[in-house]
Design a protein around this motif. Sequence first.
Motif, mmCIF file in Angstrom:
data_model
loop_
_atom_site.group_PDB
_atom_site.id
_atom_site.type_symbol
_atom_site.label_atom_id
_atom_site.label_comp_id
_atom_site.label_asym_id
_atom_site.label_seq_id
_atom_site.Cartn_x
_atom_site.Cartn_y
_atom_site.Cartn_z
ATOM 1 N N VAL A 1 3.563 6.361 -5.402
ATOM 2 C CA VAL A 1 3.294 6.745 -6.795
ATOM 3 C C VAL A 1 2.244 7.853 -6.836
ATOM 4 O O VAL A 1 2.351 8.811 -7.619
ATOM 5 N N LYS A 2 1.228 7.749 -5.993
ATOM 6 C CA LYS A 2 0.167 8.763 -5.946
ATOM 7 C C LYS A 2 0.752 10.139 -5.609
ATOM 8 O O LYS A 2 0.420 11.142 -6.265
ATOM 9 N N ASN A 3 1.628 10.195 -4.615
ATOM 10 C CA ASN A 3 2.232 11.476 -4.225
ATOM 11 C C ASN A 3 3.090 12.057 -5.337
ATOM 12 O O ASN A 3 3.085 13.269 -5.579
ATOM 13 N N TYR A 4 3.836 11.179 -6.021
ATOM 14 C CA TYR A 4 4.664 11.644 -7.137
ATOM 15 C C TYR A 4 3.779 12.287 -8.201
ATOM 16 O O TYR A 4 4.094 13.363 -8.738
ATOM 17 N N CYS A 5 2.674 11.623 -8.537
ATOM 18 C CA CYS A 5 1.781 12.131 -9.583
ATOM 19 C C CYS A 5 1.108 13.434 -9.158
ATOM 20 O O CYS A 5 1.003 14.381 -9.962
ATOM 21 N N GLU A 6 0.668 13.504 -7.916
ATOM 22 C CA GLU A 6 0.000 14.721 -7.452
ATOM 23 C C GLU A 6 0.942 15.911 -7.482
ATOM 24 O O GLU A 6 0.522 17.040 -7.808
ATOM 25 N N GLY A 7 2.217 15.686 -7.188
ATOM 26 C CA GLY A 7 3.188 16.778 -7.213
ATOM 27 C C GLY A 7 3.478 17.296 -8.604
ATOM 28 O O GLY A 7 4.049 18.386 -8.762
ATOM 29 N N LEU B 1 0.837 -1.195 0.000
ATOM 30 C CA LEU B 1 0.000 0.000 0.000
ATOM 31 C C LEU B 1 0.875 1.249 0.000
ATOM 32 O O LEU B 1 0.539 2.250 -0.645
ATOM 33 N N GLY B 2 2.020 1.164 0.680
ATOM 34 C CA GLY B 2 2.967 2.280 0.668
ATOM 35 C C GLY B 2 3.495 2.564 -0.724
ATOM 36 O O GLY B 2 3.714 3.730 -1.088
ATOM 37 N N ASP B 3 3.688 1.513 -1.538
ATOM 38 C CA ASP B 3 4.112 1.710 -2.928
ATOM 39 C C ASP B 3 3.068 2.536 -3.679
ATOM 40 O O ASP B 3 3.400 3.445 -4.448
ATOM 41 N N ALA B 4 1.788 2.188 -3.472
ATOM 42 C CA ALA B 4 0.704 2.898 -4.154
ATOM 43 C C ALA B 4 0.680 4.370 -3.750
ATOM 44 O O ALA B 4 0.542 5.260 -4.613
ATOM 45 N N LEU B 5 0.805 4.642 -2.462
ATOM 46 C CA LEU B 5 0.780 6.028 -1.986
ATOM 47 C C LEU B 5 2.003 6.800 -2.480
ATOM 48 O O LEU B 5 1.908 7.999 -2.764
#
Length: 469
Positions: free
Chosen positions: A71-77, A65-69
């Motif tokens: 990638v999510k943070n990278y994309c949001e930035g 789940l940490g992997d998913a978050l």
Amino acid sequence: MLEEKTEAILKRKSVSLKGASILVGVSGGPDSMALLHYLWERKNSLGMELAAAHVDHMFRGDESLGDALFVKNYCEGRGIPFEMARVNVPELISLTGKNSQEAARDARYGFFREQMEKRRYTFLALAHHGDDQMETILMRLNRGTTGRGRAGIPFMRPFQNGLIIRPFLGSSREEILDYCRRKGIEYRIDPSNQKDVYSRNRFRKTLLPFLKKENPHAHEHFQRFSEEIESDEAYLEELAASRMVTVIKSRERGKVVLDILAFLGMPMPLQRRGIQLILNYLYEGKHDSLAAVHIDQVISLLNRPHPSGKLNFPGGLNVTRSYSECIIHFGRLEKMAFRIEMDHPGKAVLPTGAVVSIELALDAEQGAGPGCSYLPVSEVSFPLIIRTKENGDRMTLKGMEGTRKLKDIFIDNKVPVSERETWPVIMDSAGRIVWLPGLKKSALDSAGNPRDGYLKLLYNKKPTSGGHM
């Protein structure tokens, strides 16, 4: 450098990213993060629409789940649209019996399909690279894969409403890691990639270091080999498909019938690919246990001097040879029994498509072929019965004493087992077999008193149709 090699392979494959909408499959590892960053840097200059898709396979709990978050943070930035799915792959494994890698792959590609259909992306970009290509080709050769499968991972293939592309296939993992260092790209490491329980990891940790030590550019040669094999196989498969139309007697779901003599007249390279096409058609491309040895077994069966034989393949597929015919089929061959009564002259269309017709004739034609029989009206009466063979069937033969078993007649005439089950047998109202159309005439043929006239029986065995695989 990775940038130059990526641009070179895109140009060589005639793939333009200008104005494209691209979904990137991102796990969080260095390969997919590098690919996402590479495309993001070019997003504005090429006018691309970019989105990322991530699947949490739920193998590692909070860690995955940490992997998913991550990638999510990278994309949001960076303003990149992000889509993710959590799929309980361990539960899927227990329900389906698939291995972990197969189940995880199905989960990923299922989610990618949903997104491609929903957003109508031009491309699904995946981060397979040159080292992945080496591993795949070596594993498939070691397993005995034949045909196009030896080419490994294709650079591009149709997927849902768009195309899968793999821009990093011309680059090595070292070049990707170097790109991450130069660009300051952070990434996550999946510890399962180090487990020796997976055959791919064993190839990666043992064979690839040796090959790269011998030649640091080995991945480029493997990619060139892949592209050449893919091109050659596409051409040979096209030739094989065009020739197979002439040797396939019939084709239906779960069953293909081959004319053995016509098939063996093809060059061996086309024979191998022809069998591969049949297996792909019957299995619908969904059986990983097939290898070159299965194709060799079929060809060996067809070349044996013995007129019959059988092979059993994975998934319940059977290969049955009988004289000049080979049937490749799932399950048992179904018998197509029929019984048709004719009370007067006319035509009967059999389930096989063949036609039996009955006419009145004043005289019996001398020298009529096996597709015609004249039965004396004084000896034979309606109804005439057209049926399939039964156990113990016997008939008198024109010019011979006594009777013969129909089974022996079929064997003498080398009639394939599958055709025997649907071959018409004609019987009169007294229960006598009066004709075996196309094979043998009974002692009643052209007998009797000519003044009473004859029933003229004709048999037209319509050929079955083949078709493209």
